[in-house]
Design a protein around this motif. Sequence first.
Motif, PDB file in Angstrom:
ATOM      1  N   ILE A   2     -24.788  60.879 -43.501  1.00  0.00           N
ATOM      2  CA  ILE A   2     -24.962  60.345 -44.854  1.00  0.00           C
ATOM      3  C   ILE A   2     -23.850  60.913 -45.731  1.00  0.00           C
ATOM      4  CG2 ILE A   2     -26.453  60.235 -46.877  1.00  0.00           C
ATOM      5  CD1 ILE A   2     -28.832  60.571 -45.036  1.00  0.00           C
ATOM      6  N   ILE A   3     -23.142  60.030 -46.428  1.00  0.00           N
ATOM      7  CA  ILE A   3     -22.036  60.448 -47.285  1.00  0.00           C
ATOM      8  C   ILE A   3     -22.337  60.050 -48.724  1.00  0.00           C
ATOM      9  CG2 ILE A   3     -19.589  60.153 -47.804  1.00  0.00           C
ATOM     10  CD1 ILE A   3     -19.133  59.597 -44.836  1.00  0.00           C
ATOM     11  N   ARG A   4     -22.215  60.997 -49.619  1.00  0.00           N
ATOM     12  CA  ARG A   4     -22.361  60.720 -51.054  1.00  0.00           C
ATOM     13  C   ARG A   4     -20.965  60.759 -51.663  1.00  0.00           C
ATOM     14  NH1 ARG A   4     -25.874  60.809 -55.456  1.00  0.00           N
ATOM     15  NH2 ARG A   4     -25.176  61.975 -57.284  1.00  0.00           N
ATOM     16  N   GLN A   8     -20.668  56.800 -55.897  1.00  0.00           N
ATOM     17  CA  GLN A   8     -22.120  56.941 -56.003  1.00  0.00           C
ATOM     18  C   GLN A   8     -22.497  57.968 -57.065  1.00  0.00           C
ATOM     19  OE1 GLN A   8     -22.561  57.788 -51.769  1.00  0.00           O
ATOM     20  NE2 GLN A   8     -23.895  55.991 -51.553  1.00  0.00           N
ATOM     21  N   ILE A   9     -21.700  59.031 -57.161  1.00  0.00           N
ATOM     22  CA  ILE A   9     -21.954  60.055 -58.175  1.00  0.00           C
ATOM     23  C   ILE A   9     -21.819  59.458 -59.571  1.00  0.00           C
ATOM     24  CG2 ILE A   9     -21.064  62.199 -59.181  1.00  0.00           C
ATOM     25  CD1 ILE A   9     -20.256  62.999 -56.315  1.00  0.00           C
ATOM     26  N   ALA A  10     -20.776  58.645 -59.761  1.00  0.00           N
ATOM     27  CA  ALA A  10     -20.534  58.025 -61.063  1.00  0.00           C
ATOM     28  C   ALA A  10     -21.667  57.086 -61.461  1.00  0.00           C
ATOM     29  CB  ALA A  10     -19.213  57.267 -61.038  1.00  0.00           C
ATOM     30  N   GLN A  11     -22.330  56.499 -60.471  1.00  0.00           N
ATOM     31  CA  GLN A  11     -23.408  55.549 -60.741  1.00  0.00           C
ATOM     32  C   GLN A  11     -24.774  56.221 -60.848  1.00  0.00           C
ATOM     33  OE1 GLN A  11     -22.944  52.941 -57.380  1.00  0.00           O
ATOM     34  NE2 GLN A  11     -21.354  51.694 -58.380  1.00  0.00           N
ATOM     35  N   GLY A  12     -24.850  57.493 -60.459  1.00  0.00           N
ATOM     36  CA  GLY A  12     -26.139  58.180 -60.441  1.00  0.00           C
ATOM     37  C   GLY A  12     -26.210  59.327 -61.424  1.00  0.00           C
ATOM     38  N   ASP A  13     -27.125  60.250 -61.157  1.00  0.00           N
ATOM     39  CA  ASP A  13     -27.343  61.412 -62.004  1.00  0.00           C
ATOM     40  C   ASP A  13     -26.683  62.624 -61.359  1.00  0.00           C
ATOM     41  OD1 ASP A  13     -28.247  63.392 -63.675  1.00  0.00           O
ATOM     42  OD2 ASP A  13     -30.295  62.610 -63.794  1.00  0.00           O
ATOM     43  N   PHE A  54     -23.731  64.749 -45.060  1.00  0.00           N
ATOM     44  CA  PHE A  54     -24.836  65.275 -44.265  1.00  0.00           C
ATOM     45  C   PHE A  54     -24.705  64.722 -42.848  1.00  0.00           C
ATOM     46  CE2 PHE A  54     -25.992  65.640 -48.556  1.00  0.00           C
ATOM     47  CZ  PHE A  54     -27.102  66.449 -48.720  1.00  0.00           C
ATOM     48  N   THR A  55     -24.648  65.599 -41.862  1.00  0.00           N
ATOM     49  CA  THR A  55     -24.580  65.182 -40.460  1.00  0.00           C
ATOM     50  C   THR A  55     -25.795  65.735 -39.730  1.00  0.00           C
ATOM     51  OG1 THR A  55     -22.158  65.277 -40.544  1.00  0.00           O
ATOM     52  CG2 THR A  55     -23.181  65.176 -38.366  1.00  0.00           C
ATOM     53  N   TYR A  56     -26.521  64.858 -39.038  1.00  0.00           N
ATOM     54  CA  TYR A  56     -27.756  65.253 -38.369  1.00  0.00           C
ATOM     55  C   TYR A  56     -27.622  65.118 -36.858  1.00  0.00           C
ATOM     56  CZ  TYR A  56     -29.394  64.493 -43.123  1.00  0.00           C
ATOM     57  OH  TYR A  56     -29.539  64.533 -44.482  1.00  0.00           O
ATOM     58  N   ASP A  57     -28.280  66.026 -36.164  1.00  0.00           N
ATOM     59  CA  ASP A  57     -28.259  66.030 -34.703  1.00  0.00           C
ATOM     60  C   ASP A  57     -29.614  65.530 -34.198  1.00  0.00           C
ATOM     61  OD1 ASP A  57     -27.854  66.461 -32.057  1.00  0.00           O
ATOM     62  OD2 ASP A  57     -27.981  68.649 -32.150  1.00  0.00           O
ATOM     63  N   GLY A  58     -29.748  64.214 -34.046  1.00  0.00           N
ATOM     64  CA  GLY A  58     -31.004  63.639 -33.568  1.00  0.00           C
ATOM     65  C   GLY A  58     -32.096  63.702 -34.623  1.00  0.00           C
ATOM     66  N   PHE A  59     -33.348  63.803 -34.174  1.00  0.00           N
ATOM     67  CA  PHE A  59     -34.485  63.827 -35.089  1.00  0.00           C
ATOM     68  C   PHE A  59     -34.463  65.103 -35.926  1.00  0.00           C
ATOM     69  CE2 PHE A  59     -38.765  65.306 -36.099  1.00  0.00           C
ATOM     70  CZ  PHE A  59     -39.243  64.223 -36.818  1.00  0.00           C
ATOM     71  N   MET A  60     -34.756  64.937 -37.206  1.00  0.00           N
ATOM     72  CA  MET A  60     -34.821  66.116 -38.065  1.00  0.00           C
ATOM     73  C   MET A  60     -35.749  65.835 -39.239  1.00  0.00           C
ATOM     74  SD  MET A  60     -33.142  66.089 -41.236  1.00  0.00           S
ATOM     75  CE  MET A  60     -32.953  64.508 -42.057  1.00  0.00           C
ATOM     76  N   ARG A  61     -36.207  66.923 -39.876  1.00  0.00           N
ATOM     77  CA  ARG A  61     -37.065  66.825 -41.061  1.00  0.00           C
ATOM     78  C   ARG A  61     -36.655  67.920 -42.039  1.00  0.00           C
ATOM     79  NH1 ARG A  61     -42.576  68.392 -42.434  1.00  0.00           N
ATOM     80  NH2 ARG A  61     -42.692  69.580 -40.483  1.00  0.00           N
ATOM     81  N   GLN A  62     -36.556  67.546 -43.318  1.00  0.00           N
ATOM     82  CA  GLN A  62     -36.130  68.486 -44.347  1.00  0.00           C
ATOM     83  C   GLN A  62     -37.036  68.390 -45.573  1.00  0.00           C
ATOM     84  OE1 GLN A  62     -32.138  67.068 -45.106  1.00  0.00           O
ATOM     85  NE2 GLN A  62     -31.213  68.661 -43.820  1.00  0.00           N
ATOM     86  N   ILE A  63     -37.054  69.463 -46.341  1.00  0.00           N
ATOM     87  CA  ILE A  63     -37.617  69.446 -47.691  1.00  0.00           C
ATOM     88  C   ILE A  63     -36.437  69.481 -48.651  1.00  0.00           C
ATOM     89  CG2 ILE A  63     -38.918  70.735 -49.424  1.00  0.00           C
ATOM     90  CD1 ILE A  63     -40.680  71.814 -47.210  1.00  0.00           C
ATOM     91  N   SER A  64     -36.431  68.580 -49.626  1.00  0.00           N
ATOM     92  CA  SER A  64     -35.361  68.536 -50.618  1.00  0.00           C
ATOM     93  C   SER A  64     -35.969  68.716 -52.004  1.00  0.00           C
ATOM     94  CB  SER A  64     -34.611  67.204 -50.543  1.00  0.00           C
ATOM     95  OG  SER A  64     -33.603  67.146 -51.534  1.00  0.00           O
ATOM     96  N   LEU A  65     -35.532  69.746 -52.692  1.00  0.00           N
ATOM     97  CA  LEU A  65     -36.061  70.060 -54.015  1.00  0.00           C
ATOM     98  C   LEU A  65     -34.960  69.862 -55.052  1.00  0.00           C
ATOM     99  CD1 LEU A  65     -38.586  71.250 -55.470  1.00  0.00           C
ATOM    100  CD2 LEU A  65     -37.490  73.477 -55.246  1.00  0.00           C
ATOM    101  N   HIS A  66     -35.235  69.057 -56.082  1.00  0.00           N
ATOM    102  CA  HIS A  66     -34.247  68.779 -57.120  1.00  0.00           C
ATOM    103  C   HIS A  66     -34.446  69.757 -58.276  1.00  0.00           C
ATOM    104  CE1 HIS A  66     -33.715  64.320 -55.739  1.00  0.00           C
ATOM    105  NE2 HIS A  66     -33.760  65.170 -54.744  1.00  0.00           N
ATOM    106  N   ILE A  67     -33.390  70.490 -58.613  1.00  0.00           N
ATOM    107  CA  ILE A  67     -33.451  71.488 -59.684  1.00  0.00           C
ATOM    108  C   ILE A  67     -32.352  71.184 -60.696  1.00  0.00           C
ATOM    109  CG2 ILE A  67     -33.383  73.949 -60.236  1.00  0.00           C
ATOM    110  CD1 ILE A  67     -33.913  74.480 -57.243  1.00  0.00           C
TER     111      ILE A  67
END
Length: 250
Positions: A2-4, A8-13, A54-67
């Motif tokens: 996933i690439i940001r 995309q930054i200019a269009q988002g927050d 973001f580069t992932y190696d197969g199945f993965m799970r994350q918690i993402s907290l916005h601060i």
Amino acid sequence: KIIRSRKQIAQGDDKYCFLIMQMQGRAVLSQRNNEAFLEPGDMALIDSGYPSEFTYDGFMRQISLHIPRETLESCLPYRRIEAARTISGVSGMGAVIRDFLASTYNEAAGIGEQDYPAVREALLNFLSATLRGYEPERVLGLKGQQLIHIRKIIEQNLTDPGLSPVMVAKMSGISTRQLHRLFKGDGVSFGAWVRKRRLCEARRQLANKHFSDHSIIQIAFHWGFNDAAHFSRSFRQEFGLSPRQYRIAL
């Protein structure tokens, strides 16, 4: 992967930092020439204002907290946040915040709205304590090095009511004019920085049960304020509640 991108930054927050905690699988987070290699339990910060990958190696799970970036910066002695650095969850404060995040995530359904301020404050306390051990490795130029040195001096003297630009400039070996110029270049005045750090530390004590027998005035005076009304006004402006309201809410 996933690439940001900048588009995309200019269009988002772009006013947030993301605290990523790896739950399962492995991932590599890249930003600003840094790479964080995450195993389960590891964490890293990503700044929404810069491109990332973001580069992932197969199945993965994350918690993402916005601060909110400003909230995080205000509780750190070094305003510069080094993104995409691995925060190990194996031991120390990294393990503490790992367990706190995991338990909060698992018990989210049972946490009432009235408990949100306490959870938020605990998280910020744990996170700021963790990040204090990750002083930025790379500082851009002499001015950046001077600013970090100056902020260390401020932290060491934050409770001194006599803390002033003249005092800090003398301890730093520079002129008062140079001191103000360094802070101006970073987008914040000396007075605003000191006030924000003191308010953040006062808020930390107001939320800490070990200081429940300390009055609001005692806490305010300990952190260098010498006027209760001024402290209360500044606290409300910064956090949206009076010190008393904040303490009751917790």
